[in-house]
Structures are given as structure tokens and as C-alpha cells.
Write an enzyme that holds these catalytic residues in place. Structure first.
Site, PDB file in Angstrom:
ATOM      1  N   HIS A 191      35.698  49.333  37.724  1.00 28.48           N
ATOM      2  CA  HIS A 191      36.470  49.761  36.557  1.00 28.48           C
ATOM      3  C   HIS A 191      35.545  50.014  35.370  1.00 28.48           C
ATOM      4  O   HIS A 191      34.326  49.889  35.486  1.00 28.48           O
ATOM      5  CB  HIS A 191      37.564  48.753  36.222  1.00 28.48           C
ATOM      6  CG  HIS A 191      37.050  47.359  35.980  1.00 28.48           C
ATOM      7  ND1 HIS A 191      36.332  47.026  34.873  1.00 28.48           N
ATOM      8  CD2 HIS A 191      37.141  46.233  36.733  1.00 28.48           C
ATOM      9  CE1 HIS A 191      36.013  45.745  34.920  1.00 28.48           C
ATOM     10  NE2 HIS A 191      36.474  45.246  36.052  1.00 28.48           N
ATOM     11  N   HIS A 194      32.665  47.561  34.400  1.00 31.70           N
ATOM     12  CA  HIS A 194      31.448  47.634  35.212  1.00 31.70           C
ATOM     13  C   HIS A 194      30.566  48.778  34.741  1.00 31.70           C
ATOM     14  O   HIS A 194      29.356  48.634  34.583  1.00 31.70           O
ATOM     15  CB  HIS A 194      31.795  47.890  36.692  1.00 31.70           C
ATOM     16  CG  HIS A 194      32.667  46.840  37.303  1.00 31.70           C
ATOM     17  ND1 HIS A 194      33.762  47.160  38.076  1.00 31.70           N
ATOM     18  CD2 HIS A 194      32.616  45.491  37.267  1.00 31.70           C
ATOM     19  CE1 HIS A 194      34.335  46.049  38.497  1.00 31.70           C
ATOM     20  NE2 HIS A 194      33.661  45.024  38.016  1.00 31.70           N
ATOM     21  N   CYS A 242      46.890  23.547  46.644  1.00 32.44           N
ATOM     22  CA  CYS A 242      48.050  24.186  47.249  1.00 32.44           C
ATOM     23  C   CYS A 242      47.778  24.359  48.738  1.00 32.44           C
ATOM     24  O   CYS A 242      46.849  25.083  49.117  1.00 32.44           O
ATOM     25  CB  CYS A 242      48.321  25.548  46.615  1.00 32.44           C
ATOM     26  SG  CYS A 242      49.627  26.466  47.463  1.00 32.44           S
ATOM     27  N   CYS A 298      48.059  27.958  50.120  1.00 35.96           N
ATOM     28  CA  CYS A 298      46.917  28.761  49.681  1.00 35.96           C
ATOM     29  C   CYS A 298      45.609  28.226  50.250  1.00 35.96           C
ATOM     30  O   CYS A 298      44.596  28.920  50.244  1.00 35.96           O
ATOM     31  CB  CYS A 298      46.758  28.748  48.159  1.00 35.96           C
ATOM     32  SG  CYS A 298      48.061  29.544  47.246  1.00 35.96           S
ATOM     33  N   CYS A 320      52.592  25.852  42.297  1.00 39.31           N
ATOM     34  CA  CYS A 320      51.744  27.000  42.588  1.00 39.31           C
ATOM     35  C   CYS A 320      52.477  28.269  42.165  1.00 39.31           C
ATOM     36  O   CYS A 320      53.655  28.448  42.469  1.00 39.31           O
ATOM     37  CB  CYS A 320      51.429  27.066  44.076  1.00 39.31           C
ATOM     38  SG  CYS A 320      50.604  28.605  44.542  1.00 39.31           S
ATOM     39  N   HIS A 365      53.219  30.351  45.562  1.00 32.97           N
ATOM     40  CA  HIS A 365      54.173  29.841  46.554  1.00 32.97           C
ATOM     41  C   HIS A 365      55.356  29.099  45.949  1.00 32.97           C
ATOM     42  O   HIS A 365      56.269  28.702  46.687  1.00 32.97           O
ATOM     43  CB  HIS A 365      53.438  28.922  47.542  1.00 32.97           C
ATOM     44  CG  HIS A 365      52.441  29.654  48.389  1.00 32.97           C
ATOM     45  ND1 HIS A 365      51.120  29.772  48.024  1.00 32.97           N
ATOM     46  CD2 HIS A 365      52.587  30.348  49.535  1.00 32.97           C
ATOM     47  CE1 HIS A 365      50.485  30.481  48.936  1.00 32.97           C
ATOM     48  NE2 HIS A 365      51.342  30.855  49.860  1.00 32.97           N
ATOM     49  N   LYS A 379      44.590  45.095  24.934  1.00 39.64           N
ATOM     50  CA  LYS A 379      43.831  44.927  26.172  1.00 39.64           C
ATOM     51  C   LYS A 379      44.308  45.933  27.201  1.00 39.64           C
ATOM     52  O   LYS A 379      45.480  46.267  27.251  1.00 39.64           O
ATOM     53  CB  LYS A 379      44.042  43.513  26.721  1.00 39.64           C
ATOM     54  CG  LYS A 379      43.079  42.524  26.134  1.00 39.64           C
ATOM     55  CD  LYS A 379      43.174  41.194  26.832  1.00 39.64           C
ATOM     56  CE  LYS A 379      42.243  40.199  26.154  1.00 39.64           C
ATOM     57  NZ  LYS A 379      42.593  38.818  26.438  1.00 39.64           N
ATOM     58  N   LYS A 426      47.186  46.889  33.969  1.00 39.72           N
ATOM     59  CA  LYS A 426      48.061  47.720  34.790  1.00 39.72           C
ATOM     60  C   LYS A 426      49.477  47.756  34.236  1.00 39.72           C
ATOM     61  O   LYS A 426      50.147  48.784  34.292  1.00 39.72           O
ATOM     62  CB  LYS A 426      48.081  47.194  36.225  1.00 39.72           C
ATOM     63  CG  LYS A 426      46.780  47.464  36.953  1.00 39.72           C
ATOM     64  CD  LYS A 426      46.971  47.456  38.455  1.00 39.72           C
ATOM     65  CE  LYS A 426      45.667  47.741  39.181  1.00 39.72           C
ATOM     66  NZ  LYS A 426      44.863  46.542  39.424  1.00 39.72           N
TER      67      LYS A 426
END
Length: 670
Positions: free
Chosen positions: A18, A21, A137, A140, A160, A163, A315, A318
Site C-alpha cells: 500500500h 510501503h 483464545c 484462534c 474474543c 469468535h 486516516k 477501507k
RNA sequence: GCCCUUGUAGCUCAACGGUAGAGCAGAGGACUCAUAAUCCUUUGGUUGGGGGUUCGAAUCCCUCCGAGGGCACCA
């Protein structure tokens, strides 16, 4: 020979490349080119960090082995760098570091052994075995950090986030690094060498962090919970944990603890780490303590740069759909323009705003109208007035007085002095990581030459036979200045400055010219200039913005399913107590309510609840009110808000939202 | 919650105790060598609000409001 070593962070190989980088690596590339131009033996490291639980997970999710996952990301990153002109060659990076390579395993293990062998400043062993305890977890198969779980009211254990199940308190055998013994040493070093951590504001945060006291650091994980990592020397049940593995790349890449690579003795003491502000602590506190423990020198500078925010200063993410897409950048902008923007627009160390419009404005104002136009107007005149040959700068004795009279705006010494000062200032700023200021210095020179040309009116000189020498001298000065600027700007605009060089008719490569050695008058007279072409064509702002908007649209529509917290906060939801209620005459459904929102007097709110709630049942209830709804008249009565109620279908009986706990009237819901 | 930074012209920032500046954008003019460029002139700010210290405050102090960040094993 002067030596320099610059590193970017090695980027974590769990997500695709992105803007961040590209930014950091571009800055490192610019610095490297500049240093090499000045005769430094400069080593430039970038690469990927390829171990850890998150890689394991990303690989599983993608249906790949961890090795396949990291190979993929590493190649994508290399490809992206190459797209933006950053490659592994004598002008680019020296190594694309990967932590899964054999030499790194050897080096990192050697590093561990050295640390384990030595004692802390307080005489304790650096590494000891203990137990790492944390919230675990099971589904996980991982320990969770504070932002990976949520604490629920009344529950014993946090939940978690993935989950939605309570976590277990688990302890696992772990090796610890005795970081707590290093607080004093680190503070002493930072106070003695404040220039090692920059910018200052970030340095102060690091100091504050250390002063709060350091805890020992878990530096290994049991292999049964994380196995994608470097084995701890002499203990097959453990792998080295993140930072010790990742940070040591900066030395293993130079051959520390391995034979495949080399250069540690030469480069290491000149190290400059560029890092994002989010990982500054790891590159100062942890890394420095490790280095001290292993008996190695510290880097010269750790510089924390800022983040790119969107044009509105938010910021990028997405959910907002405001991410700058690299393929759009690549498609619409020259690589050099992006490099220039990166360095000019963001004060290194502070956050900056990245908008396509800002970028276009910068390119048009500075590169097209500024540098590009100066080159093209100057060379066009050389073509037209001097038959395309660089003219002589000499002015004969008999013409001197006359010429001086005509060219009041400039004598030669003035521009030479200006240029030399600008060059020195530029280099000084560059050495100090003040790239935007360095570029401003150059653009002042450009403005000055533009003014010199306009004031001297070469198109008039060209009409007067006796002014030929003055005209020639003027054009020589302009071209010679451009030559200097091309050399100085090469690290930032490698492609454009080479094209400028060629257009002037120069044979060499600006990359090979040391700006410190520039001498006025070394532009040879008589050389033939080449075809003049716009180095930075003006960008049609409206047209390009339209194209970009269309291309970015797909992403955006997806994002529009979400609202931001700001959007939500626009709705002013408040607790209100119903003080009075009565049926509105001649209306079947309408109730007129008096609701106390903790304001001076209760509000009148009309609600369509009469079919389901009798007025007297509602009095005294605490309800949720939309307090900033635009008032409107219903049946001649003004409604100053709205009561929130839930119902599945239009015909269902609505249920008024209410509270179980005590709340004050007027309290805001968030 | 605690701590830090920050709020100056439409935008990005400079001045950090002594008459508020620059670049870009906007307006007008000049010029024509040039990528509708360049050059000149110019509009625009009771320096987030309020209070205080001082002969004098954007600058120091207090307070309120807004923005951002830090408060450890996540790379």
C-alpha cells in the site's frame, strides 16, 4: 570513503502493498541516490518480515502454506516497487531482505546466543526462562492483545472479537529478555545523544515510556502454538518471537552471524532507520536494548516519519473508501511526480494529506509551470536565437558597459552566489531529513531565473545586433543554472533530470555528478541541444479527476454501506422522560407528548403510538429521543424530535426503546 | 481517565514578547521566449472562544471548545 546505511522497516508479509510501503521506501531510495551522488558508499535495505502467527493465519485463510504466502507478498512488493522505479541496482536498493532466508536464521540465532552469553548492566543474565501469561483464545489458538478482545460488563473473562467466546487465562513457557535492567542505560544514551531519535516530539514519547518503567519482554513462543519462526538455539520447543527475529534483520543482512552476507563492519555504525511512528518504540527501546545486550553499536538515527492522511486529514481505510490506490497513481502520474510530491508535501516526521487534487496542483504549479516550463522556454530560445547551440557566456570589454545597462537585473556573480548558497543549503537540509525545505530552496532559484529572463527580455535583445553577447550570456546562465538544478534534483526526479540532461545536450548522467563539486561555467559552450519536449506536461485537472473518480467508484460504493462514527454522531440521541401525554383530537394514531430532555422546558413531540400505548401508561417512562431532528408541524402542532421505537414490519406493534439502568434526562447516546 | 502536541488568509504552513508573512488558489495588469506559461500589482486574518500578566501577546499564564497523538509484548 564516506559510508552510509539506510533501512526501511521490513514490511510484514500478511497484506498486500500500500501507499505507506511505497512512501517509506521512496524516501529511502531518494536518500540513497543523494548519498551515492555525493560519493558515499551507501547500503540501502528494504524487504519483508515473514514469520509469526499472523502470517500463519493469513496463509491458512488464503489456502496456502506460510512459505507460499510470504513468497507471494514479497514478489508483489518487489513488483510494486519496480512499478515506481525502485529496483535493486547500483542506484537502488542493495538488498531485498527476507527473514525466511537461511543466512538470517543463522544470524538471528547467533544474535540470540550473544545476548544469552552476556549480562545486563546490572549483572543479571539477559535471558531467562519463565512463563508468559495472557488471555488465550482456543479456537484462534493464540494469545490476544487488548485491542483483540472486548471486556464485557459482569463477565469474568474478556471475549474474543472473532469468535465471541470468553478467553482462557493461560500461561506458556517462554524465554524472557531482561528489559527491566535497561531503563537507566537507555535514558542515559537518549539524553546524551538526543539526535538519535527524531523528531523531538516522538523522542519525548519514548522517554516518557521508558520512565514509566520497563517490563521484561517475552522473546519466544512455544512451538506448539506458533511454529512459523526461527528456532531458539538449543531448544527445539521454542521459536523466537517477532521483534528479536525481525529487528535483527538489519544486521544479519550485513553478514552478522553468517557467512553468506558481508559488510557489517563497514556499514553498521552508519545505520539510519526510517520507521513509521507506530513502530518507533520497537526500534528504539527494544532494539537498542538487544544491541546493547549483544555488545553491538547503536544505529546513528531512528527517524519516525508521519502517516499519509486523506485530503480531509482523515486516516485512510477501507471503510471510508479513501485509500489512495497505487494502480491509479501509476496510471495517471509520472513516477517522478509522485516522488516529488512525497518529499515536498509532507514535512518529514509530520503527517501529511494525500489527495489526488493536491497532487495535480503540485505537479502543475511546481513541475509543469515551474521546472518544466523553465527548461522548455530556455531551450526554445537557445534553439531559436543560437541555432540550437549552447552560446558563449563571454561579454567583451567594449560591450560590457552597454550590456550592464541592459541587464540590470543580474550580474553573473549574483547568480553564481545564489546557486552556491542554494546548493549548500539544499545539501544541509537533505542531510538533516528536511526534504520539503530543501526542495523549497531549489524552487526559489527557479523563480529567480524566471524573473531574470523576464526582466532581461531576451526576445528584445534578439532584435538588436549589438546585444548578441548579452543575449548569449543570459541564455548560458539560464542553461547552466538548469544543469545545476538537474544534478541537485536527480535523487528526487531521476527520470526527468536525465531527460533534461539529454535535452541540454549533455552526455553524462546526473547520477554520477557530485553536487558538492559543481563548478559554475563547466557547461561546455557550443554543444548541440536535443529535441525539446515537455518534461512534465500540464495535467488537465478536471479531466483526470473525472477519470479517477470513475475508476475509484467501485471501491467507494462498497464503502457506502457503512457510515462513519462522524455520521453516527450527527444524530443527537438523548434520554428523555415523558412528563405528559395526551391524544391529539381528531387523529387515530397521534399522541402529543411532553418530554423532558434536561433542557429548560420540556419539548413537545408528536408520536404515532396512540393505537398501542395509552397516554397514562407512558407518563414517567424514559425514552430515546432524536433531539436534533428538524422540527415539523403535524396537525398544526410542532413536533420537536422523535421517539425511537422498534418494529419489524410496518404493521407490527412498535416497542419503545427504554433503559433498565437509571439514566439522567438529556444524557447522550453514543 | 492520565499525559503530550496542535488550532494563524479558501488550502499548506512561517513568524514564538515588539507594526501578522510565504507558496498555492482567486482578481487585475504587463509581456510573448515558453507547457493559457512567466513577471508585476492586488483581494483576503480582531492569529479557535473568553480571561489574565505586560508599556506591548499569535507568541507567556489560566480556562473553555475543536483536532491529533502517547499510555508495553500487535506487525
Amino acid at each position: 570513503m564516506k559510508v552510509f546505511y539506510v533501512t526501511t522497516p521490513i514490511y510484514y508479509a500478511n497484506s498486500l502493498p500500500h501507499l505507506g510501503h511505497l512512501y517509506t521506501t521512496t524516501v529511502a531510495d531518494v536518500i540513497t541516490k543523494h548519498k551515492r551522488q555525493r560519493g558515499f558508499d551507501a547500503f540501502f535495505l528494504t524487504g519483508t518480515d515473514e514469520h509469526g502467527i499472523n502470517i500463519q493465519r493469513a496463509a491458512e485463510k488464503a489456502g496456502k502454506t506460510p512459505k507460499e504466502q510470504v513468497d507471494y507478498i514479497a514478489s508483489e512488493l518487489k513488483k510494486m516497487f519496480a512499478d515506481f522505479g525502485i529496483v535493486e541496482d547500483e542506484n537502488g536498493y542493495s538488498i531485498f531482505m527476507r527473514t525466511t532466508e537461511q543466512f538470517h536464521y543463522e544470524g538471528a540465532q547467533h544474535f540470540w546466543r550473544q545476548i544469552a552469553k552476556n549480562k545486563t548492566p546490572k549483572g543479571n543474565p539477559n535471558i531467562y526462562k519463565g512463563y508468559y501469561e495472557g488471555w488465550f483464545c482456543a479456537p484462534c489458538a493464540a494469545f490476544k492483545t487488548e485491542d483483540e478482545y472486548e471486556v464485557r460488563e459482569g463477565a469474568e473473562a474478556p471475549f474474543c472479537l472473532i469468535h465471541e467466546k470468553p478467553l482462557d487465562r493461560v500461561s506458556e513457557e517462554s524465554y524472557f529478555f531482561r528489559l527491566s535492567d535497561y531503563s537507566e542505560v537507555l535514558l542515559e544514551i537518549i539524553h546524551k545523544h538526543p539526535e538519535k531519535i527524531r523528531p523531538e516530539a516522538r523522542r519525548n514519547e519514548v522517554i516518557a515510556f521508558i520512565e514509566r518503567g520497563l517490563q521484561d519482554l517475552s522473546i519466544s513462543r512455544e512451538r506448539r502454538s506458533v511454529n512459523w519462526g526461527i528456532p531458539v538455539p538449543d531448544d527445539q520447543n521454542h521459536v523466537m518471537y517477532v521483534w528479536l527475529d525481525a529487528l535483527s534483520n538489519y544486521i544479519t543482512a550485513l553478514g552478522y552471524g553468517n557467512k553468506q552476507k558481508s559488510g557489517f563492519e563497514k556499514y553498521w555504525k552508519h545505520a539510519h532507520h526510517l520507521v513509521g511512528k507506530d513502530i518507533l518504540r520497537f526500534h528504539t527501546v527494544y532494539w537498542w536494548a538487544f544491541l546493547l545486550a549483544a555488545g553491538l553499536d547503536l544505529p546513528q538515527v531512528v527517524f519516525a516519519h508521519g502517516m499519509w492522511l486523506d485530503a480531509q486529514g482523515r486516516k485512510m481505510g477501507k471503510t471510508l473508501g479513501n485509500v489512495v490506490e497505487l494502480d491509479i497513481l501509476k496510471k495517471h502520474f509520472q513516477v517522478d511526480a509522485i516522488r516529488y510530491f512525497f518529499l515536498r508535501e509532507m514535512v518529514f516526521g509530520q503527517d501529511g494529506n494525500f489527495g489526488y487534487e493536491n497532487l495535480i496542483d503540485r505537479v502543475n504549479a511546481d513541475l509543469a509551470n515551474g521546472l518544466g516550463n523553465l527548461v522548455s522556454r530556455t531551450l526554445a530560445m537557445v534553439e531559436k536565437y543560437c541555432k540550437g547551440r549552447i552560446p558563449s557566456c563571454k561579454i567583451s570589454q567594449e560591450n560590457r558597459i552597454l550590456t550592464k545597462h541592459e541587464m540590470t537585473s543580474l550580474d553573473e556573480q549574483e547568480i553564481v552566489t545564489t546557486l552556491e548558497h542554494a546548493r549548500d543549503e539544499f545539501i544541509r537540509r537533505f542531510d538533516n531529513f528536511e526534504f520539503s525545505q530543501a526542495l523549497e530552496v531549489i524552487w526559489k532559484v527557479i523563480a529567480k531565473v524566471d524573473k531574470m529572463i523576464t526582466d532581461s527580455k531576451p526576445w528584445e535583445l534578439a532584435k538588436q545586433q549589438h546585444q548578441t553577447e548579452a543575449l548569449n550570456a543570459l541564455l548560458y546562465r539560464a542553461v547552466e543554472t538548469i544543469r545545476w538544478l538537474a544534478v541537485l534534483l536527480y535523487p528526487v526526479l531521476p527520470d526527468a533530470t536525465r531527460r533534461i540532461y539529454r535535452q541540454i545536450g549533455l552526455e553524462g548522467d546526473p547520477a554520477k555528478v557530485n553536487p558538492e563539486n559543481l563548478r559554475w561555467g563547466e557547461l561546455p559552450e557550443g554543444i548541440r541541444i536535443q529535441k525539446v519536449e515537455a518534461v512534465f506536461p500540464r495535467i488537465d485537472k478536471r479531466g483526470v479527476m473525472n477519470e479517477i473518480m470513475n475508476e475509484a467508484k467501485v471501491e467507494k460504493q462498497e464503502a457506502e454501506d457503512y457510515i462513519t462514527i462522524e455520521d453516527f454522531l450527527k444524530v443527537d440521541l438523548r434520554v428523555g422522560e415523558i412528563k405528559g401525554a395526551e391524544k391529539v383530537p381528531d387523529a387515530d394514531k397521534l399522541l402529543r407528548l411532553e418530554v423532558d430532555l434536561g433542557e429548560e422546558k420540556p419539548r413537545q413531540i408528536l408520536a404515532g403510538l396512540a393505537e398501542y400505548y395509552s397516554p397514562e401508561k407512558l407518563i414517567g417512562r424514559k425514552v430515546v429521543v432524536v433531539a436534533n431532528l428538524k422540527p415539523r408541524k403535524i396537525r398544526g402542532l410542532e413536533s420537536q424530535g422523535m421517539i425511537c421505537a422498534a418494529s419489524l414490519n410496518k404493521d407490527d406493534i412498535p416497542a419503545i426503546a427504554t433503559f433498565i439502568e437509571e439514566v439522567k434526562n438529556g444524557a447522550r447516546l453514543k
